[in-house]
Design an enzyme around this catalytic site. Structure first.
Site, PDB file in Angstrom:
ATOM      1  N   LYS A 201     -37.768  91.832 -29.470  1.00 53.88           N
ATOM      2  CA  LYS A 201     -39.191  92.072 -29.245  1.00 53.88           C
ATOM      3  C   LYS A 201     -39.387  92.359 -27.759  1.00 53.88           C
ATOM      4  O   LYS A 201     -39.055  91.547 -26.900  1.00 53.88           O
ATOM      5  CB  LYS A 201     -39.993  90.837 -29.663  1.00 53.88           C
ATOM      6  N   LYS A 255     -39.324  95.432 -32.485  1.00 55.74           N
ATOM      7  CA  LYS A 255     -40.748  95.589 -32.218  1.00 55.74           C
ATOM      8  C   LYS A 255     -40.991  95.928 -30.756  1.00 55.74           C
ATOM      9  O   LYS A 255     -40.381  95.281 -29.918  1.00 55.74           O
ATOM     10  CB  LYS A 255     -41.419  94.261 -32.572  1.00 55.74           C
TER      11      LYS A 255
HETATM   12  C1  PBG Z   1     -47.606  87.226 -31.027  1.00 54.29           C
HETATM   13  C2  PBG Z   1     -47.527  88.571 -31.601  1.00 54.29           C
HETATM   14  C3  PBG Z   1     -47.870  89.784 -30.984  1.00 54.29           C
HETATM   15  C4  PBG Z   1     -47.763  90.763 -31.961  1.00 54.29           C
HETATM   16  C5  PBG Z   1     -47.321  90.132 -33.146  1.00 54.29           C
HETATM   17  N1  PBG Z   1     -47.177  88.777 -32.896  1.00 54.29           N
HETATM   18  C6  PBG Z   1     -48.387  90.104 -29.631  1.00 54.29           C
HETATM   19  C7  PBG Z   1     -47.701  89.655 -28.445  1.00 54.29           C
HETATM   20  O1  PBG Z   1     -46.529  89.265 -28.458  1.00 54.29           O
HETATM   21  O2  PBG Z   1     -48.365  89.670 -27.418  1.00 54.29           O
HETATM   22  C8  PBG Z   1     -48.078  92.214 -31.759  1.00 54.29           C
HETATM   23  C9  PBG Z   1     -48.435  92.969 -32.969  1.00 54.29           C
HETATM   24  C10 PBG Z   1     -49.118  94.245 -32.736  1.00 54.29           C
HETATM   25  O3  PBG Z   1     -49.359  94.693 -31.591  1.00 54.29           O
HETATM   26  O4  PBG Z   1     -49.464  94.857 -33.755  1.00 54.29           O
HETATM   27  N2  PBG Z   1     -46.468  86.655 -30.562  1.00 54.29           N
END
Ligand code: PBG
Length: 332
Positions: A201, A255
């Site tokens: 991520k 992601k």
């Molecule tokens: C939280 C999380 C995030 C997303 C999914 N879970 C945001 C982040 O890490 O700040 C992002 C999902 C999206 O942008 O559609 N940990």
């Protein structure tokens, strides 16, 4: 691989000349089986609230969840991912609300699992919807404390499992959390609860609209670069994935989505484990706004989703899930 032959004996356009031949030679398909639908939940009653940063996406109060769940069921979407919009007065430094047995996620899990047993539910494990500073972990002396955060994440995961969550999805990027969660789940006999690790991520600008959707945008004063990955790196994704697999992840996630297709392909080629992709909120809103403003046609949605399949993704978390499922169904 060698391409044999040359023009004019070879004319590649012959396999593109009509829709039926294109269908026959197509190498990838998108099916409803590939889709995971994210759902935002809020408190209150009788609420279906639009989200400014994400046209066409809504926050539902639990009594209205049936509206979107009925569609998910009708289109046979295999799994939904639920995310809470937490009111400001429920947020604190420690993300205490994450461990409240009656929080939005727990209540939604009970609601969904009772009425829609055939649909899988995945839940994020991370503290950001619940912390006053908007970070995924505990902030101690201005630094995210990895090991103290894990202790809370384990409790959060156990609570979700207890409430019926099928797939625990740690999205916090702390080191070692997958192993700790797997161990705790097994000790409590949640052997059939699986872990989908947000293993690779990236600290990404494409999460902006999501942070508005869960109400963490204003709280977050800095970035998440000390725990989410640096977008310049790909070997590091490889290491993240290997560690999470060793620690017991059943599936891994990359992601954001489209800017990271190389990572999906690399993982798919090297680890024989299901790789999921997350087409995140910023990607969604860019495409959606492009279509709304007639800059691009709505076939861009399918094009973007097929790209994940081409790269090797087994499934895709996408805010287009219902929209594209409706199209897939009508074609058949
Ligand atoms: C939280 C999380 C995030 C997303 C999914 N879970 C945001 C982040 O890490 O700040 C992002 C999902 C999206 O942008 O559609 N940990």
């Amino acid at each position: 691989m060698k391409i044999v032959g040359k023009f004019p004996n070879v004319r590649l356009r012959r396999v593109r000349n009509s829709p039926w031949i294109r269908r026959l030679v197509s190498e990838n398909e998108l099916s409803i089986n590939d889709l995971i639908l994210p759902i935002f939940i809020r408190d209150g009653k009788n609420k279906v609230e639009s989200i400014k940063s994400m046209p066409g996406v809504y926050r539902y109060s639990i009594d209205k969840l049936n509206l979107i769940m009925n569609k998910a069921k009708k289109y046979k979407i295999p799994m939904v991912a639920i995310f809470p919009f937490t009111q400001k007065n429920k947020k604190d430094k420690f993300g205490t609300e994450a461990l409240n047995k009656n929080n939005l996620i727990c209540e939604s899990l009970k609601f969904i699992k009772k009425r829609y047993s055939g649909v899988g539910v995945m839940c994020d494990v991370a503290l950001d919807p619940y912390t006053s500073h908007g970070h995924d972990g505990l902030l101690i002396n201005k630094k995210i404390d990895n090991d103290k955060t894990i202790k809370i994440l384990v409790k959060q995961a156990l609570l979700q499992a207890e409430m019926g969550c099928d797939v625990i999805a740690p999205s916090d990027m702390m080191d070692g959390r997958v192993g700790a969660i797997r161990k705790a789940l097994d000790q409590r006999n949640f052997k059939n609860v699986s872990i989908l690790s947000y293993a690779a991520k990236y600290a990404s600008s494409f999460y902006g609209p999501f942070r508005e959707a869960v109400g963490s945008k204003k709280n977050l004063k800095s970035d998440k670069k000390t725990y989410q990955m640096d977008f310049r790196n790909s070997n590091e994704a490889f290491r993240e994935i290997s560690l999470d697999i060793k620690e017991g992840a059943d599936m891994v996630m990359v992601k954001p989505g489209l800017p990271y297709l190389d990572i999906i392909k690399n993982i798919k080629d090297n680890f024989k484990i299901p790789v999921f992709a997350y087409q995140v909120s910023g990607e969604y809103s860019l495409i959606k706004n492009g279509i709304k403003n007639k800059l691009i046609s709505d076939e861009a949605i399918l094009e973007s989703l097929i790209a994940f399949k081409r790269a090797g993704a087994s499934a895709i978390v996408t805010y287009f899930a219902l929209e594209i499922a409706r199209k897939i169904r009508n074609f058949n």
